[in-house]
Scaffold this motif. Structure first.
Motif, PDB file in Angstrom:
ATOM      1  N   GLY A   1      40.989  56.213  32.866  1.00 20.01           N
ATOM      2  CA  GLY A   1      41.969  55.768  31.878  1.00 20.01           C
ATOM      3  C   GLY A   1      43.108  56.754  31.733  1.00 20.01           C
ATOM      4  N   CYS A   2      42.767  58.036  31.746  1.00 15.28           N
ATOM      5  CA  CYS A   2      43.794  59.082  31.666  1.00 15.28           C
ATOM      6  C   CYS A   2      44.678  59.062  32.899  1.00 15.28           C
ATOM      7  CB  CYS A   2      43.136  60.455  31.530  1.00 15.28           C
ATOM      8  SG  CYS A   2      42.054  60.646  30.116  1.00 15.28           S
ATOM      9  N   LEU A   3      44.052  58.961  34.066  1.00 15.99           N
ATOM     10  CA  LEU A   3      44.802  59.004  35.320  1.00 15.99           C
ATOM     11  C   LEU A   3      45.822  57.879  35.399  1.00 15.99           C
ATOM     12  CD1 LEU A   3      45.313  60.072  38.191  1.00 15.99           C
ATOM     13  CD2 LEU A   3      43.450  58.583  38.968  1.00 15.99           C
ATOM     14  N   VAL A   4      45.382  56.644  35.170  1.00 19.24           N
ATOM     15  CA  VAL A   4      46.320  55.525  35.329  1.00 19.24           C
ATOM     16  C   VAL A   4      47.387  55.552  34.242  1.00 19.24           C
ATOM     17  CG1 VAL A   4      44.620  54.114  36.537  1.00 19.24           C
ATOM     18  CG2 VAL A   4      44.878  53.840  34.052  1.00 19.24           C
ATOM     19  N   SER A   5      47.049  56.071  33.058  1.00 21.37           N
ATOM     20  CA  SER A   5      48.048  56.185  31.990  1.00 21.37           C
ATOM     21  C   SER A   5      49.118  57.207  32.357  1.00 21.37           C
ATOM     22  CB  SER A   5      47.363  56.564  30.669  1.00 21.37           C
ATOM     23  OG  SER A   5      46.459  55.561  30.254  1.00 21.37           O
ATOM     24  N   LEU A   6      48.704  58.330  32.944  1.00 17.96           N
ATOM     25  CA  LEU A   6      49.678  59.336  33.373  1.00 17.96           C
ATOM     26  C   LEU A   6      50.502  58.835  34.552  1.00 17.96           C
ATOM     27  CD1 LEU A   6      47.669  62.672  33.054  1.00 17.96           C
ATOM     28  CD2 LEU A   6      49.741  62.040  31.792  1.00 17.96           C
ATOM     29  N   MET A   7      49.875  58.097  35.451  1.00 21.01           N
ATOM     30  CA  MET A   7      50.637  57.542  36.581  1.00 21.01           C
ATOM     31  C   MET A   7      51.691  56.544  36.086  1.00 21.01           C
ATOM     32  SD  MET A   7      47.573  57.144  39.399  1.00 21.01           S
ATOM     33  CE  MET A   7      48.595  56.190  40.534  1.00 21.01           C
ATOM     34  N   ALA A   8      51.332  55.735  35.096  1.00 21.89           N
ATOM     35  CA  ALA A   8      52.301  54.803  34.512  1.00 21.89           C
ATOM     36  C   ALA A   8      53.428  55.572  33.831  1.00 21.89           C
ATOM     37  CB  ALA A   8      51.599  53.876  33.526  1.00 21.89           C
ATOM     38  N   THR A   9      53.082  56.650  33.129  1.00 24.36           N
ATOM     39  CA  THR A   9      54.081  57.465  32.441  1.00 24.36           C
ATOM     40  C   THR A   9      55.026  58.126  33.443  1.00 24.36           C
ATOM     41  OG1 THR A   9      52.523  57.886  30.645  1.00 24.36           O
ATOM     42  CG2 THR A   9      54.397  59.394  30.839  1.00 24.36           C
ATOM     43  N   PHE A  10      54.454  58.696  34.502  1.00 27.46           N
ATOM     44  CA  PHE A  10      55.278  59.312  35.546  1.00 27.46           C
ATOM     45  C   PHE A  10      56.228  58.275  36.147  1.00 27.46           C
ATOM     46  CE2 PHE A  10      55.997  60.085  40.065  1.00 27.46           C
ATOM     47  CZ  PHE A  10      56.591  61.337  40.037  1.00 27.46           C
ATOM     48  N   THR A  11      55.727  57.085  36.420  1.00 28.97           N
ATOM     49  CA  THR A  11      56.544  56.030  37.010  1.00 28.97           C
ATOM     50  C   THR A  11      57.672  55.634  36.063  1.00 28.97           C
ATOM     51  OG1 THR A  11      54.607  55.234  38.237  1.00 28.97           O
ATOM     52  CG2 THR A  11      56.458  53.707  38.011  1.00 28.97           C
ATOM     53  N   TYR A  12      57.381  55.615  34.764  1.00 29.25           N
ATOM     54  CA  TYR A  12      58.388  55.267  33.754  1.00 29.25           C
ATOM     55  C   TYR A  12      59.565  56.242  33.806  1.00 29.25           C
ATOM     56  CZ  TYR A  12      60.444  54.491  29.128  1.00 29.25           C
ATOM     57  OH  TYR A  12      61.310  54.238  28.090  1.00 29.25           O
ATOM     58  N   PHE A  13      59.264  57.533  33.979  1.00 27.66           N
ATOM     59  CA  PHE A  13      60.326  58.546  33.951  1.00 27.66           C
ATOM     60  C   PHE A  13      60.864  58.894  35.344  1.00 27.66           C
ATOM     61  CE2 PHE A  13      58.162  59.492  29.902  1.00 27.66           C
ATOM     62  CZ  PHE A  13      59.260  59.577  29.052  1.00 27.66           C
ATOM     63  N   TYR A  14      60.242  58.395  36.395  1.00 26.99           N
ATOM     64  CA  TYR A  14      60.524  58.844  37.761  1.00 26.99           C
ATOM     65  C   TYR A  14      62.016  58.845  38.096  1.00 26.99           C
ATOM     66  CZ  TYR A  14      61.255  58.497  42.765  1.00 26.99           C
ATOM     67  OH  TYR A  14      61.738  58.676  44.024  1.00 26.99           O
ATOM     68  N   ALA A  15      62.726  57.757  37.823  1.00 29.86           N
ATOM     69  CA  ALA A  15      64.110  57.614  38.275  1.00 29.86           C
ATOM     70  C   ALA A  15      65.129  57.973  37.209  1.00 29.86           C
ATOM     71  CB  ALA A  15      64.350  56.193  38.763  1.00 29.86           C
TER      72      ALA A  15
ATOM     73  N   GLU B   1      47.596  52.321  24.133  1.00 31.21           N
ATOM     74  CA  GLU B   1      48.097  53.333  23.206  1.00 31.21           C
ATOM     75  C   GLU B   1      48.417  54.633  23.938  1.00 31.21           C
ATOM     76  OE1 GLU B   1      46.640  55.148  18.956  1.00 31.21           O
ATOM     77  OE2 GLU B   1      45.285  55.402  20.671  1.00 31.21           O
ATOM     78  N   GLY B   2      47.552  54.992  24.897  1.00 34.49           N
ATOM     79  CA  GLY B   2      47.749  56.233  25.628  1.00 34.49           C
ATOM     80  C   GLY B   2      49.084  56.277  26.345  1.00 34.49           C
ATOM     81  N   ILE B   3      49.430  55.204  27.026  1.00 31.55           N
ATOM     82  CA  ILE B   3      50.708  55.149  27.733  1.00 31.55           C
ATOM     83  C   ILE B   3      51.866  55.241  26.750  1.00 31.55           C
ATOM     84  CG2 ILE B   3      52.197  53.665  29.149  1.00 31.55           C
ATOM     85  CD1 ILE B   3      49.587  52.617  30.468  1.00 31.55           C
ATOM     86  N   GLN B   4      51.765  54.533  25.644  1.00 33.48           N
ATOM     87  CA  GLN B   4      52.828  54.575  24.636  1.00 33.48           C
ATOM     88  C   GLN B   4      53.014  55.984  24.075  1.00 33.48           C
ATOM     89  OE1 GLN B   4      51.468  51.624  21.831  1.00 33.48           O
ATOM     90  NE2 GLN B   4      52.311  49.909  22.986  1.00 33.48           N
ATOM     91  N   ILE B   5      51.887  56.668  23.782  1.00 39.97           N
ATOM     92  CA  ILE B   5      51.982  58.009  23.199  1.00 39.97           C
ATOM     93  C   ILE B   5      52.495  59.015  24.224  1.00 39.97           C
ATOM     94  CG2 ILE B   5      50.619  59.924  22.253  1.00 39.97           C
ATOM     95  CD1 ILE B   5      48.908  57.829  20.821  1.00 39.97           C
ATOM     96  N   TYR B   6      52.001  58.947  25.462  1.00 36.83           N
ATOM     97  CA  TYR B   6      52.536  59.827  26.509  1.00 36.83           C
ATOM     98  C   TYR B   6      54.059  59.674  26.600  1.00 36.83           C
ATOM     99  CZ  TYR B   6      48.060  61.085  28.870  1.00 36.83           C
ATOM    100  OH  TYR B   6      46.834  61.602  29.213  1.00 36.83           O
ATOM    101  N   ILE B   7      54.534  58.443  26.655  1.00 35.97           N
ATOM    102  CA  ILE B   7      55.977  58.198  26.798  1.00 35.97           C
ATOM    103  C   ILE B   7      56.722  58.690  25.569  1.00 35.97           C
ATOM    104  CG2 ILE B   7      57.726  56.376  26.911  1.00 35.97           C
ATOM    105  CD1 ILE B   7      55.835  54.865  28.820  1.00 35.97           C
ATOM    106  N   GLU B   8      56.196  58.414  24.392  1.00 37.30           N
ATOM    107  CA  GLU B   8      56.824  58.877  23.162  1.00 37.30           C
ATOM    108  C   GLU B   8      56.909  60.394  23.108  1.00 37.30           C
ATOM    109  OE1 GLU B   8      56.482  58.277  18.281  1.00 37.30           O
ATOM    110  OE2 GLU B   8      54.929  57.451  19.620  1.00 37.30           O
ATOM    111  N   LEU B   9      55.814  61.045  23.520  1.00 32.42           N
ATOM    112  CA  LEU B   9      55.776  62.500  23.529  1.00 32.42           C
ATOM    113  C   LEU B   9      56.828  63.078  24.479  1.00 32.42           C
ATOM    114  CD1 LEU B   9      54.130  65.112  22.682  1.00 32.42           C
ATOM    115  CD2 LEU B   9      52.820  64.743  24.779  1.00 32.42           C
TER     116      LEU B   9
END
Length: 355
Positions: A105-119, A341-349
């Motif tokens: 769950g942590c891994l895929v949430s961080l991968m989604a977060t990285f992808t969100y900010f990648y470009a 929630e994890g993806i949302q909080i990572y992105i918010e942070l």
């Protein structure tokens, strides 16, 4: 990037990861699934053994670098499973399967977060994403092997289940092998130097000994005798007793200091650390990541469990969806809502820190 779509894709990837065996040192096929994520997102990546890594599109060497890391290996399922550990299914909001909570769950949430900010352009930090192997066995081909390969890291978020609270410190680990000696003899003869009897006082010493320095975040050093081995047959008093001692080290001590203290003070004939590389870790409460996390309502605490933070010399924060108490448990699960929630909080942070 559309967060809703990223989240759906992350949950789909997690289901595929669960259904693909990835015991430590056997992560070849989950590594391929992670490669597939980056290929689909059109993000260039590199692979080092079973570690997959990538940097943000506008990486700039003049900027500090933030590592996003979690692992895709798992422990083997314990015998108390009632579900198929390699079958991903959702029931009552829970996504079941081996590695779902630790740390899929942590891994895929961080991968989604990285992808969100990648470009995104003009980030204040570079981003490096590492999906690492061999975390569960502290293997030589895990995150530790990647540090000479990836760019220099200034700070890290390590994805482990913390209920998305901020683990601002983590205990290190030193395992010691110790020997208590005596005089070997026939069991029928008198012997005032029986190694097994000598061990009674040694065990009491380990039970009573207290390391002086405590930590605000991690409390006291915790030392536990976990294994005792002695003797091969009933009528022979053995020459020695072998002990294994597990020491969980707070951030007031280095592992070397712990070894020095025990080698100086313990009543064992000999005591030897297996490794000194799994040190405690911490991040300043004044670091922007921590202040941003507190600002959005996350709590801080010190973690007693070991993670890939032990491989890092930079400041690091342990943070991720899921609950550590579910790790390595039978019928492991993570709530789907925790990933969302994890993806949302990572992105918010990260929006507060790097944008």
């Amino acid at each position: 990037m559309n967060i809703k779509k990223l989240t759906a894709n992350a949950i789909s990837l997690l289901k595929n990861l669960i259904e693909t065996q990835s015991f430590s040192k056997e992560e070849e096929n989950t590594a391929k699934l992670i490669e597939g994520w980056f290929i689909e997102a059109k993000i260039p990546f590199k692979r080092n053994k079973n570690n997959i890594w990538a940097t943000n599109k506008y990486f700039n060497e003049s900027k500090p670098t933030l590592l996003l890391n979690s692992h895709h290996d798992t422990v083997k399922p314990n015998s108390a499973y009632t579900n198929d550990p390699f079958k991903a299914f959702v029931k009552e909001g829970k996504l079941y399967g081996l590695g779902s909570n630790d740390a899929g769950g942590c891994l895929v949430s961080l991968m989604a977060t990285f992808t969100y900010f990648y470009a995104q352009e003009n980030l204040s930090y570079n981003l490096v994403m590492v999906a690492s192997a061999e975390e569960e066995n502290s293997g030589k081909n895990g995150l530790n092997s990647m540090l000479p390969v990836i760019p220099h890291i200034d700070v890290a978020i390590v994805g482990e289940p913390t209920l998305m609270n901020l683990a601002v410190a983590e205990k290190g680990l030193v395992v010691f092998d110790a020997i208590v000696s005596g005089t070997p003899s026939h069991a029928a003869h008198p012997n005032n130097n029986n190694a097994i009897y000598n061990t009674i006082e040694v065990l009491q010493w380990f039970k009573d000994f207290k390391f002086e320095k405590t930590s605000e975040a991690l409390g006291d050093v915790k030392m536990t005798v976990t294994q005792i081995t002695a003797g091969k047959q009933h009528n022979v008093v053995p020459a020695h007793v072998d002990l294994v001692i597990d020491v969980r080290v707070n951030d007031a001590y280095s592992n070397q200091e712990i070894a020095d203290i025990l080698q100086d003070k313990s009543p064992c004939t000999k005591i030897t650390p297996r490794s000194l590389r799994l040190n405690s870790s911490a991040i300043s409460l004044n670091h922007d990541l921590v202040k941003a996390g507190i600002e959005i309502g996350r709590e801080t605490y010190g973690s007693p469990t070991l993670s890939d933070q032990a491989s890092l010399s930079c400041q690091s924060l342990k943070l991720g969806p899921g609950d550590s108490t579910r790790s390595h448990s039978a019928d492991e699960f993570i709530y789907v809502s925790e990933i969302e929630e994890g993806i949302q909080i990572y992105i918010e942070l990260l929006n507060k820190v790097i944008v």
